[in-house]
Design an enzyme around this catalytic site. Structure first.
Site, PDB file in Angstrom:
ATOM      1  N   LYS A  75       0.836  -1.201   0.000  1.00 55.91           N
ATOM      2  CA  LYS A  75       0.000   0.000   0.000  1.00 55.91           C
ATOM      3  C   LYS A  75       0.875   1.257   0.000  1.00 55.91           C
ATOM      4  O   LYS A  75       0.618   2.213  -0.728  1.00 55.91           O
ATOM      5  CB  LYS A  75      -0.957  -0.013   1.206  1.00 55.91           C
ATOM      6  CG  LYS A  75      -2.076  -1.041   1.051  1.00 55.91           C
ATOM      7  CD  LYS A  75      -2.858  -1.316   2.331  1.00 55.91           C
ATOM      8  CE  LYS A  75      -3.846  -2.472   2.094  1.00 55.91           C
ATOM      9  NZ  LYS A  75      -4.588  -2.891   3.306  1.00 55.91           N
ATOM     10  N   ASP A 126     -11.585   2.459   3.641  1.00 54.86           N
ATOM     11  CA  ASP A 126     -11.802   1.016   3.578  1.00 54.86           C
ATOM     12  C   ASP A 126     -13.296   0.681   3.539  1.00 54.86           C
ATOM     13  O   ASP A 126     -13.670  -0.464   3.274  1.00 54.86           O
ATOM     14  CB  ASP A 126     -11.184   0.355   4.821  1.00 54.86           C
ATOM     15  CG  ASP A 126     -10.003  -0.529   4.492  1.00 54.86           C
ATOM     16  OD1 ASP A 126      -9.892  -0.968   3.336  1.00 54.86           O
ATOM     17  OD2 ASP A 126      -9.195  -0.778   5.415  1.00 54.86           O
ATOM     18  N   GLN A 136      -5.309  -1.682   9.531  1.00 54.56           N
ATOM     19  CA  GLN A 136      -5.048  -2.987   8.911  1.00 54.56           C
ATOM     20  C   GLN A 136      -5.598  -4.109   9.794  1.00 54.56           C
ATOM     21  O   GLN A 136      -5.316  -4.162  10.988  1.00 54.56           O
ATOM     22  CB  GLN A 136      -3.532  -3.155   8.670  1.00 54.56           C
ATOM     23  CG  GLN A 136      -3.156  -4.409   7.910  1.00 54.56           C
ATOM     24  CD  GLN A 136      -3.690  -4.448   6.474  1.00 54.56           C
ATOM     25  OE1 GLN A 136      -3.833  -3.410   5.829  1.00 54.56           O
ATOM     26  NE2 GLN A 136      -4.008  -5.624   5.986  1.00 54.56           N
TER      27      GLN A 136
HETATM   28  N1  GUN Z   1      -7.033  -7.179   5.876  1.00 57.45           N
HETATM   29  C1  GUN Z   1      -7.322  -7.941   4.806  1.00 57.45           C
HETATM   30  N2  GUN Z   1      -7.909  -7.192   3.843  1.00 57.45           N
HETATM   31  C2  GUN Z   1      -7.996  -5.949   4.318  1.00 57.45           C
HETATM   32  C3  GUN Z   1      -8.511  -4.732   3.788  1.00 57.45           C
HETATM   33  O1  GUN Z   1      -9.035  -4.644   2.666  1.00 57.45           O
HETATM   34  N3  GUN Z   1      -8.396  -3.655   4.595  1.00 57.45           N
HETATM   35  C4  GUN Z   1      -7.865  -3.716   5.830  1.00 57.45           C
HETATM   36  N4  GUN Z   1      -7.828  -2.606   6.555  1.00 57.45           N
HETATM   37  N5  GUN Z   1      -7.388  -4.815   6.354  1.00 57.45           N
HETATM   38  C5  GUN Z   1      -7.459  -5.926   5.598  1.00 57.45           C
END
Ligand code: GUN
Length: 282
Positions: A51, A118, A95
């Site tokens: 990211k 998100d 996350q």
């Molecule tokens: N963990 C697995 N996929 C995701 C996601 O799309 N966003 C976040 N914040 N954590 C994750």
């Protein structure tokens, strides 16, 4: 059979985001993304690194708050509140998964819905269900973009979604429903999974189980979307679909890697830019 190339589309979308960011910068606005990463989960560290890399490529300012596994919930909450108040931050991403002593829902609900790139805040979840403009979760949103790119319209199609998580399956169901698909959602307690997948025009799977969807479970000419990311014993990355056999039977399929995965990050960039654009009108 045609491969749905998420890697190529993700590059296209990121290039578009980069242009948008350049325009925002001309107006003195640098989009900002704050990521909160708790603990030592190697997969989470990998995802966050990817990211960050994409933010750099696109020109988004990013800051990662790394916290130890035993951090208190209040400390994370403080960081979220600080980022909510920070005018240079347009997106906040917590996350997942978080350590067991943390109340994940409480923290997600503390994020300013306007910065919830998100799409996990209850306000955005509710808006998505109602079909209102909202931040939608990046992985299912990436699937919708991929379908659009290949002129696959979910309208009137029988779609079987396998996996009912808050991150993937449930928002996937709502995005498809908003696009007028007939949606069937299966999960761990589904009695006869094959009975559902076999009738579907499109099968979308994201549960994290190698080889779950086999050729006998999909009808001829079906569209198959694989959201799974699994590591085999010899370190290879594979999805939830038995690719070799299923790809011979379907009309479209996403590879793993190179399908939905890169789309998730592209959607995160797109959501962050979308959030920053609000500053123009503010
Ligand atoms: N963990 C697995 N996929 C995701 C996601 O799309 N966003 C976040 N914040 N954590 C994750």
């Amino acid at each position: 059979m045609e491969i749905l190339d998420g890697r190529a589309l993700s590059s296209e979308i990121k290039a578009r985001c980069k242009e948008d960011v350049a325009k925002l910068k001309e107006r003195g606005i640098t989009p900002g993304l704050a990521v909160i990463l708790v603990g030592d989960d190697p997969a989470s560290h990998t995802y966050v690194a990817m990211k960050e890399k994409s933010c750099k490529e696109v020109g988004i300012y990013s800051i990662v708050h790394k916290m130890p596994e035993d951090i208190s919930q209040d400390k994370i909450l403080e960081t979220i509140e600080m980022m909510n108040q920070n005018p240079n931050i347009d997106g906040i991403l917590l996350q997942l998964p978080l350590p067991e002593h943390i109340n994940t829902q409480k923290l997600l609900s503390a994020i300013d819905p306007q910065k919830d790139v998100d799409g996990f805040h209850p306000t955005n979840v509710g808006k998505l269900v109602l079909g209102l403009d909202a931040f939608a979760p990046c992985t299912p949103l990436g699937v919708m973009e991929l379908l659009k790119k290949y002129d696959i319209d979910p309208k009137g199609k029988d779609v079987c979604v396998v996996g009912a998580s808050n991150i993937v399956g449930k928002p996937m169901m709502n995005l498809l429903l908003n696009a007028n698909a007939t949606v069937d959602i299966c999960h761990i307690y589904t009695k006869d999974l094959a009975a559902h997948t076999r009738d579907a025009d499109m099968v979308i799977v994201g549960v994290g189980k190698i080889g779950l969807i086999t050729a006998d479970m999909v009808k001829d000419g079906a569209i198959v979307i694989d959201i799974g990311i699994n590591k085999t014993e010899d370190g290879k990355i594979v999805g939830d679909v038995a690719y070799e056999e299923v790809s011979k039977k379907c009309s479209y399929i996403t590879p793993v890697p190179g399908g939905v995965g890169p789309m998730t990050i592209a959607m995160l960039m797109q959501n962050t830019v979308k959030s920053a654009k609000r500053r123009v009108d503010a």
